[in-house]
Each structure stands twice: as C-alpha cells, then as structure tokens.
Design an enzyme around this catalytic site. Sequence first.
Site, mmCIF file in Angstrom:
data_model
loop_
_atom_site.group_PDB
_atom_site.id
_atom_site.type_symbol
_atom_site.label_atom_id
_atom_site.label_comp_id
_atom_site.label_asym_id
_atom_site.label_seq_id
_atom_site.Cartn_x
_atom_site.Cartn_y
_atom_site.Cartn_z
ATOM 1 N N ASN A 1 -12.408 31.876 -23.404
ATOM 2 C CA ASN A 1 -13.295 31.400 -22.352
ATOM 3 C C ASN A 1 -12.955 29.942 -22.103
ATOM 4 O O ASN A 1 -12.977 29.133 -23.029
ATOM 5 C CB ASN A 1 -14.769 31.502 -22.771
ATOM 6 C CG ASN A 1 -15.217 32.948 -22.941
ATOM 7 O OD1 ASN A 1 -14.495 33.881 -22.601
ATOM 8 N ND2 ASN A 1 -16.420 33.132 -23.479
ATOM 9 N N GLU B 1 -13.569 34.584 -19.738
ATOM 10 C CA GLU B 1 -14.511 33.906 -18.842
ATOM 11 C C GLU B 1 -13.841 32.683 -18.233
ATOM 12 O O GLU B 1 -13.208 31.899 -18.956
ATOM 13 C CB GLU B 1 -15.759 33.417 -19.594
ATOM 14 C CG GLU B 1 -16.662 34.503 -20.116
ATOM 15 C CD GLU B 1 -17.921 33.928 -20.757
ATOM 16 O OE1 GLU B 1 -18.226 32.738 -20.536
ATOM 17 O OE2 GLU B 1 -18.586 34.674 -21.489
ATOM 18 N N HIS C 1 -23.265 38.837 -27.871
ATOM 19 C CA HIS C 1 -23.310 37.697 -26.956
ATOM 20 C C HIS C 1 -24.685 37.045 -27.128
ATOM 21 O O HIS C 1 -25.486 36.980 -26.204
ATOM 22 C CB HIS C 1 -23.036 38.143 -25.519
ATOM 23 C CG HIS C 1 -22.540 37.060 -24.614
ATOM 24 N ND1 HIS C 1 -21.390 37.162 -23.858
ATOM 25 C CD2 HIS C 1 -23.045 35.833 -24.334
ATOM 26 C CE1 HIS C 1 -21.221 36.053 -23.147
ATOM 27 N NE2 HIS C 1 -22.223 35.231 -23.422
ATOM 28 N N GLU D 1 -17.796 33.601 -28.410
ATOM 29 C CA GLU D 1 -17.963 32.178 -28.704
ATOM 30 C C GLU D 1 -18.710 31.868 -30.002
ATOM 31 O O GLU D 1 -19.840 31.349 -29.965
ATOM 32 C CB GLU D 1 -18.633 31.469 -27.522
ATOM 33 C CG GLU D 1 -17.886 31.668 -26.207
ATOM 34 C CD GLU D 1 -18.426 30.820 -25.066
ATOM 35 O OE1 GLU D 1 -19.507 30.222 -25.217
ATOM 36 O OE2 GLU D 1 -17.750 30.749 -24.024
ATOM 37 N N ARG E 1 -16.318 43.393 -18.243
ATOM 38 C CA ARG E 1 -16.718 43.001 -19.591
ATOM 39 C C ARG E 1 -18.216 42.753 -19.598
ATOM 40 O O ARG E 1 -18.724 41.957 -18.814
ATOM 41 C CB ARG E 1 -15.938 41.740 -19.979
ATOM 42 C CG ARG E 1 -16.287 41.195 -21.335
ATOM 43 C CD ARG E 1 -17.512 40.288 -21.277
ATOM 44 N NE ARG E 1 -17.573 39.484 -22.462
ATOM 45 C CZ ARG E 1 -17.880 38.193 -22.491
ATOM 46 N NH1 ARG E 1 -18.201 37.552 -21.400
ATOM 47 N NH2 ARG E 1 -17.892 37.546 -23.616
ATOM 48 N N TYR F 1 -13.476 26.690 -19.183
ATOM 49 C CA TYR F 1 -14.046 26.183 -17.938
ATOM 50 C C TYR F 1 -13.525 24.801 -17.593
ATOM 51 O O TYR F 1 -13.408 24.450 -16.434
ATOM 52 C CB TYR F 1 -15.576 26.114 -18.059
ATOM 53 C CG TYR F 1 -16.212 27.493 -18.157
ATOM 54 C CD1 TYR F 1 -16.611 28.159 -17.016
ATOM 55 C CD2 TYR F 1 -16.384 28.119 -19.388
ATOM 56 C CE1 TYR F 1 -17.180 29.419 -17.082
ATOM 57 C CE2 TYR F 1 -16.950 29.383 -19.476
ATOM 58 C CZ TYR F 1 -17.344 30.030 -18.318
ATOM 59 O OH TYR F 1 -17.894 31.284 -18.388
HETATM 60 C C1 FCB Z 1 -20.138 30.565 -21.682
HETATM 61 C C2 FCB Z 1 -20.992 31.775 -22.048
HETATM 62 C C3 FCB Z 1 -21.500 32.536 -20.863
HETATM 63 C C4 FCB Z 1 -21.921 31.619 -19.738
HETATM 64 C C5 FCB Z 1 -20.849 30.612 -19.431
HETATM 65 C C6 FCB Z 1 -21.159 29.698 -18.289
HETATM 66 O O1 FCB Z 1 -20.176 29.650 -22.728
HETATM 67 O O2 FCB Z 1 -20.243 32.656 -22.839
HETATM 68 O O3 FCB Z 1 -22.526 33.371 -21.309
HETATM 69 O O4 FCB Z 1 -23.127 31.036 -20.039
HETATM 70 O O5 FCB Z 1 -20.564 29.857 -20.571
#
Ligand code: FCB
Length: 443
Positions: A294, A348, A123, A168, A79, A296
Amino acid sequence: MSTPTLSFPNHFVWGASTAAYQIEGAWNEDGRGESIWDRFCHTPGKIENGDTGDVACDHYHRWPEDVALMKRLGLQAYRFSIAWPRIYPQGRGTLNQAGIDFYSRLVDALLAAGIEPTITLYHWDLPQALAEAGGWPVRDTAYAFADYAETMVKLLGDRVQNWSTFNEPWCVSFLSYQLGAHAPGLCDEKLAVQAAHHTLLAHGLALQAMRAINTGIKAGIVLNLWSLESVEDTPASRALLERVWQRDQGWFLDPLLHAEYPLLAWQEREPVAPQLQAGDLKLIAQPLDWLGINNYNRQLFDNQGQRLRPVPGAEHTEMTWEVYGPGLRHLLTTLHQRYPLPPLYIIENGAAFQDQLTPDGCVHDPRRINYLREYITALREALEEGVDVRGYFVWSLLDNFEWAFGYSKRFGVIYVDYPTQRRVIKDSGHWYAQVIAQNGIAE
Ligand code: FCB
C-alpha cells in the site's frame, strides 16, 4: 479504441480495494459480534465529527449493486476484507452462519461477474472479546487468528485463490498501540512492539494452517510502505533514512523475508524489545506467494533530519499527503534491491479530494485522475527496471469511512451520497475503466 501510449504486460491485473469496517455497516446485524472499531467509534472524541461505521456504505445490504458497479468498471479483481466478528462473534468458538453466508454469496456473485476475489483476513476489526483478553499484545491472539484463517480457507478456499493475512501490520501495532490514533487507542510503545511481533507470528501461523488444508491457495501479506528520501544526500542523511527504514518498514520486511529483526532498530528498541519464543522468526518467514504494497506518498526529510509535512511547493491531497508518483517507483526499486521478493501487487493507492456531485449528475475529479495517472506511470517505469509487479488495485472502490477521519475524506472512484446511499461513478472511475479496458494509459 485508441492504442494506449503506456501499455502493461498481458495478464497484469487491475482491481479495486475496500475493507469491511469501512463499507459494510450493519454493525450489529445477523449475529455479528462487536469489534474494537465499534467500541472505538462509540467512544466520544475518538472520531472526527463523531462518525461511526454503523451504517457506512451499507454494503452489507447493497452488495449486489456494488458488484454490478464493479462489473461496469470492468474490474478484473476485487480486494475486500472479512469482518472476523461476523464469522466468530467472540473471536473464537461458535461460528455465525449468517456471516459466512454473506461472504459466500459475495464471492459467488463476484465470480459470476468475472471478478477475481482477493481476501484480506484482517483489516483492523479485532473482535472486542479478544481485545478484552489483551488483544494483539497477547500471544494467544495469534493462535485465535490462525484458527479463524484456517476456517475461512476451509469455507471459501474452493472458490477463492488469493488470500492475505494482514493489512498493514504497522497500523495494527504502532498506530493503534503506541500512537493511539486507531483502535484500541493505546499509547504504550512496549505494547506496540509486542503487538507487532504477534501480528507477524499470527501471519506465519495462519499461512501454515491455511496451506495445510489447501495447497492451491496463493497467500501473502499487505504492508504499508513509503519511499524515504531527503533533500540532500549526505552521510548523515543516509544514516537517518536507514534508521527510519529499519524502524518502520524493516521491522516487518526483515522478519518476513530474512527471518530476523533489523539490527539497528532492534538495538534502538532494546528497552522495549518484544518477547520472542524459540522458532518464532522461522515461523514468521514462511514463503510468500506474493507481497502486497500500500503506497500513497513518500516521506521527505530536510537537512535537519525533520520530516517535511507538508512539502513546500508540492501538491497535497485532503489527507495532506504529498502527490509524488516517482516515490512509488523509488520504493519499488529500493525493495527490489534490498530483498529477495515474491511477485508484488500494489494493493492500495489512491487519493482523497473534496469531491462534489454537480448539477449535471457527475463528479468531476480531475485531480484524482492526475494522481492516478502519475502513480500508474511510475509503476510502469518500475516494471521497466525489472521489478515484478503483477497487479494494481485502486483505493478505493467507494467513498467510505476513513477511520479516525470519519466520512470527511473521500477516496472512492465511485461517489457515495451518504444520506441516500446513491452511488455515482466519478470521472476518475470512468477514466480507470478505460485504463483497464486498454490495459494501459492513453494520452
Ligand atoms: C490505508 C488503509 C485503508 C485506507 C487508506 C486510505 O492505510 O489500509 O483502509 O484507510 O489507508
């Protein structure tokens, strides 16, 4: 090869993600126009250490080596994003052939290597010319985006099946126009809310335009989502989580999947409510072939309703994001309960740690391996619970320019030695290659 202890369904897709501004460099070469991120980085004080994406990973010149590395990892999909100002330097009007050629060659090389390209159209690198005409708070920007999206599908849709409009939209609007942390760095809630509406509108307009010229594509959008949790379960904590859900995530999910803004959040934002035109919500809620997520970390709230940052006693990455795999599972099952979902992809997920190239020529990053193992395991559990996730993309293929943090945060499964641009596959990259080869995690 040993049998994996945790295996994934056949056809589950394993990939890696990047974004144009974070890796390409060559910011003013071959006719590329200026973007809001060039402008933001060139403004003193905006980026840690004064870093810029001017050179980044020099991927614009080194892409053949990078595709070869992807092949070595065994990636099934990649991607990446298109830099809009490489295609339309002024945002609209005259096309820049050199920019088109760059992506066309990249797509051909990926296909030749057996790697499925997945393109993100936006992006974050809006052409500066469009920012000067008002940027995302201006409705016309949505129409310019739809034209650009249509152009890209015309040019590459014969070879690329998977497309997403935005990465995002929360960051495109609230982080950039209200919190001021990302380009263009404004602090105005009303502008942010209007920008959010126009990114959604742009998404809907683009899907219509893209599908009108190519019915074979699979189109979606990528959202940043968190699992929301509280230290204790009370009526007050539930009300708080619902409020935060609607404000940050429902604000995008509900228009996309229910063709309406969430009521509580709408009432709360009444004084700054976006201007809508008749038919906007229907346009926004085009059917999605897939939804990208995405993720984290989670957001955990204490019993005073305060977000815990950091979370006491927990492990955190260099971003001070909590390492907590079960949050991904919770997020996925919550989405599954709340919405009629298309197939999902994790677009992500990954972690920044202080990696070092050691004298043995390796980068030993056991904490990243643990992070990935924890999140991929949680994802597998969500599949077990009936959530339809079709693929996983690690963030990121390479260490790269981490926006306002500059080069201080390394997310790659491949290390980049910036002064020499040498790439070294980290231990986590070798580990991930094994996951892909086995379609699962071995002990
Ligand atoms: C996300 C973004 C990506 C990167 C990660 C750590 O929010 O999409 O570009 O910066 O965080």
